[in-house]
Design an enzyme around this catalytic site. Structure first.
Site, short mmCIF file in Angstrom:
data_model
loop_
_atom_site.label_atom_id
_atom_site.label_comp_id
_atom_site.label_asym_id
_atom_site.label_seq_id
_atom_site.Cartn_x
_atom_site.Cartn_y
_atom_site.Cartn_z
N TRP A 1 0.73 -1.10 -0.06
CA TRP A 1 0.02 0.06 0.15
C TRP A 1 0.70 1.33 0.02
O TRP A 1 1.84 1.28 0.64
CB TRP A 1 -0.90 -0.07 1.18
CG TRP A 1 -1.70 1.28 1.38
CD1 TRP A 1 -2.75 1.75 0.41
CD2 TRP A 1 -1.32 2.47 1.96
NE1 TRP A 1 -3.15 3.10 0.76
CE2 TRP A 1 -2.17 3.36 1.68
CE3 TRP A 1 -0.28 2.76 2.91
CZ2 TRP A 1 -2.16 4.80 2.30
CZ3 TRP A 1 -0.33 4.03 3.65
CH2 TRP A 1 -1.35 5.13 3.27
N GLU B 1 -2.99 -3.11 -2.69
CA GLU B 1 -4.00 -2.37 -2.11
C GLU B 1 -4.32 -1.03 -2.46
O GLU B 1 -3.83 -0.06 -2.25
CB GLU B 1 -3.92 -2.31 -0.50
CG GLU B 1 -4.80 -1.77 0.45
CD GLU B 1 -4.64 -1.61 1.73
OE1 GLU B 1 -3.38 -1.95 2.30
OE2 GLU B 1 -5.57 -1.48 2.56
N LYS C 1 -7.12 2.55 -2.47
CA LYS C 1 -7.73 3.15 -1.66
C LYS C 1 -8.40 4.36 -2.02
O LYS C 1 -8.15 4.86 -3.37
CB LYS C 1 -6.66 3.80 -0.60
CG LYS C 1 -7.17 4.63 0.61
CD LYS C 1 -6.08 5.05 1.62
CE LYS C 1 -6.78 5.56 2.85
NZ LYS C 1 -5.54 5.91 3.81
N ASP D 1 -9.71 -3.44 1.28
CA ASP D 1 -9.97 -2.90 2.89
C ASP D 1 -11.37 -2.17 2.92
O ASP D 1 -11.77 -1.23 2.14
CB ASP D 1 -8.80 -1.75 2.74
CG ASP D 1 -8.68 -1.31 4.20
OD1 ASP D 1 -9.63 -0.99 4.77
OD2 ASP D 1 -7.73 -1.13 4.86
N HIS E 1 -11.58 1.64 2.65
CA HIS E 1 -11.31 2.42 1.55
C HIS E 1 -12.33 2.45 0.70
O HIS E 1 -11.54 3.00 -0.96
CB HIS E 1 -10.04 1.60 0.87
CG HIS E 1 -8.75 1.68 2.04
ND1 HIS E 1 -7.49 1.17 1.54
CD2 HIS E 1 -8.82 2.08 3.08
CE1 HIS E 1 -6.82 1.52 2.53
NE2 HIS E 1 -7.51 1.95 3.29
N HIS F 1 -8.37 -6.31 4.08
CA HIS F 1 -8.10 -5.54 5.56
C HIS F 1 -9.48 -5.37 6.17
O HIS F 1 -10.32 -4.61 5.55
CB HIS F 1 -7.35 -4.42 4.94
CG HIS F 1 -5.98 -4.85 5.12
ND1 HIS F 1 -5.22 -3.45 4.71
CD2 HIS F 1 -5.08 -5.62 5.15
CE1 HIS F 1 -3.76 -4.05 4.94
NE2 HIS F 1 -3.89 -5.32 5.11
N ASP G 1 -12.41 8.73 8.89
CA ASP G 1 -11.39 8.01 9.14
C ASP G 1 -11.77 6.21 8.89
O ASP G 1 -12.80 5.92 8.90
CB ASP G 1 -11.40 7.75 10.61
CG ASP G 1 -10.18 6.33 11.24
OD1 ASP G 1 -9.25 6.59 10.80
OD2 ASP G 1 -10.51 5.65 12.07
N ASP H 1 -10.10 3.45 9.72
CA ASP H 1 -9.49 2.45 10.55
C ASP H 1 -9.91 2.41 11.92
O ASP H 1 -9.30 2.48 12.91
CB ASP H 1 -8.10 2.59 10.69
CG ASP H 1 -7.41 2.83 9.24
OD1 ASP H 1 -7.38 1.66 8.67
OD2 ASP H 1 -7.08 3.77 8.64
N ASP I 1 -7.04 -4.38 10.15
CA ASP I 1 -6.30 -3.11 9.78
C ASP I 1 -7.14 -1.86 10.31
O ASP I 1 -7.83 -1.32 9.64
CB ASP I 1 -6.28 -2.86 8.15
CG ASP I 1 -5.32 -1.85 7.76
OD1 ASP I 1 -4.77 -0.92 8.99
OD2 ASP I 1 -5.36 -1.16 6.65
C1 RNT Z 1 -3.73 2.49 4.50
C2 RNT Z 1 -3.86 1.15 4.39
C3 RNT Z 1 -2.81 0.24 4.78
C4 RNT Z 1 -2.36 0.84 6.41
C5 RNT Z 1 -1.13 -0.06 6.75
C6 RNT Z 1 -0.60 0.59 7.99
O1 RNT Z 1 -4.80 3.18 4.38
O2 RNT Z 1 -5.26 0.76 4.76
O3 RNT Z 1 -3.02 -1.23 4.76
O4 RNT Z 1 -3.41 0.75 7.11
O5 RNT Z 1 -0.67 -0.50 5.75
ZN ZN Z 2 -5.56 -1.49 4.83
#
Ligand code: RNT
Ligand code: ZN
Length: 427
Positions: free
Chosen positions: A188, A234, A236, A267, A270, A294, A302, A304, A334
């Protein structure tokens, strides 16, 4: 009555209830036992890493909160992770970022890292009998300050990051080989722009060249043998300070993964706020053998937050089970929350991921499929709704007990004790 007796009795009643709709709960628990979840090292220290460059967390990532007791050394991070593993049923994995190497206090630049900096991690994984996964770190570094790494217009900087990527693939291969357990390497990058670019093409062309250069280096044994490592990419939608253009978008990497035969990472955080990955899973599986997940939770800006047992998570579990995709899916977590106990954050997210899989594994899938195939959508809807209130908790508690981890919220007592005895001493 002793706790385990109640747990067992509740399980027996639940088992009979599920059997009545044609579901074998013992088989479901056995299947769940074989699904590893990769715990992400970066929840343990707010994506800090162990380098000595003094660079702040970059790449449009932000870990907010200042809960006391975060891990400051590899030994502390390992101890915290072991505490989390002890509270999660089943055998899992650990997912490392490159800047969590053990550099002996020396500034080892990203293009100079090697398996020797991860020997401690490999020994630890061996001791626990778990697999490792890996990630190159394309952020929190002076050469990533412009938010352009593999797609940087400067050939020197681009080359530096290609070297980092290659170094990481070699480390991942060394991990996979030493542990006899394939290590997934996830790429990523943060590359993108705050404001609208006039050239969306150039960075993408450069990214393709860089990725090709990174992936052409052979790190695996001959075809047909178990690979030491598998590469995944990955995408985003946006990052903080990078709201208008992301070089490695979803479409970019989906195309790259299909064309170049890498794995593809989905993810959950994302995408657009109301967009989920549920419907993407069976789509991308038409064109690639394996994917990496992920699992995260997006909240406003956010991507995460700690994973909760939401409808979205349940749907992901259902897709993996109904589509028979478990063996083709590498499941990783993640997220990073610095406002709560970090060990608890791991435990909560992992237990939820497992619960979502268990819920899907005890669905009367065959009956539902028959109804759907026969056009009986009334039965499909009726059964799905009835399934919502079946005693999943009794199965889960029994599974925890069977696997020797605390039942119900009891795990929290262990975390509180660890907080008082260990985390509180980290001043
Ligand atoms: C970032 C990605 C990635 C990170 C990690 C720390 O938006 O999701 O995977 O969260 O690599
Ligand atoms: Zn991720």
């Amino acid at each position: 009555m002793a706790k385990s007796k109640t747990v067992e009795q509740a399980y027996k009643l639940a088992r009979a209830q599920y059997a009545a709709i044609g579901v074998d709960t013992d088989a479901a628990l056995a299947k769940l036992r074989g699904v590893p979840i990769s715990l992400h090292c970066w929840q343990g220290d707010d994506v800090g890493g162990f380098e000595k460059f003094g660079t702040e967390l970059g790449g449009g990532l932000a870990a907010t909160g200042n809960y006391p007791g975060k891990a400051r050394t590899p030994a502390e991070l390992r101890a915290d992770a072991e505490q989390a593993f002890a509270l999660i049923p089943g055998k899992h994995r650990f997912n490392l970022h490159a800047f969590y190497g053990e550099f002996g206090g020396k500034p080892v630049d990203r293009n100079e890292i090697g398996p020797e900096h991860f020997a401690g991690w490999i020994d630890w994984a061996k001791k626990l009998g778990i697999g490792l996964d890996f990630n190159p770190t394309f952020f929190s570094h002076p050469k990533a300050a412009s938010n352009f790494t593999l797609s940087n217009a400067d050939e020197g900087i681009r080359g530096f990051w290609v070297e980092h990527g290659i170094a990481c693939r070699k480390i991942a291969a060394a991990m996979g080989k030493a542990l006899d357990n394939t290590c997934v390497t996830n790429v990523w990058i943060p590359d993108g722009m705050k404001d609208t670019p006039i050239d969306r093409v150039g960075p993408r062309e450069r990214l393709t060249q860089s990725l090709d250069a990174m992936f052409k280096v052979k790190v695996n044994p001959a075809k047909g043998k178990k690979p030491y490592t598998l590469d995944s990419v990955e995408g985003k939608l946006f990052g903080i300070g990078c709201e208008s253009y992301t070089v490695g978008s979803h479409e970019y990497y989906l195309g790259y993964a299909v064309a170049k035969k890498t794995l593809f990472t989905l993810d959950t955080g994302h995408y657009h706020p109301t967009e989920t990955i549920t419907d993407k899973i069976s789509s991308v599986f038409q064109f690639m053998p394996e994917i990496l997940l992920h699992v995260s939770r997006g909240v406003r800006w956010d991507s995460d937050h700690v994973v909760v047992l939401s409808n979205e998570l349940e749907e992901i579990g259902q897709e993996l089970v109904r589509g028979d995709f478990l063996e083709r899916t590498h499941i990783g977590l993640d997220y990073f929350d610095a406002s709560i106990n970090r060990v608890a954050a791991w435990v909560i997210g992992t237990r939820n991921m497992l619960k979502s899989l268990l819920k899907a594994l005890v669905e009367p899938t065959q009956t539902l499929r028959t109804a759907e195939n026969g056009g009986d959508y009334t039965t499909r809807l009726a059964l799905l709704e009835e399934c919502r209130t079946l005693p999943l908790g009794a199965l889960w508690d029994f599974y925890c007990e069977q696997q020797g981890v605390p039942v119900g919220a009891e795990w929290l007592l262990a975390v509180k004790k660890y907080e008082q005895g260990v985390l509180a001493t980290r001043k």
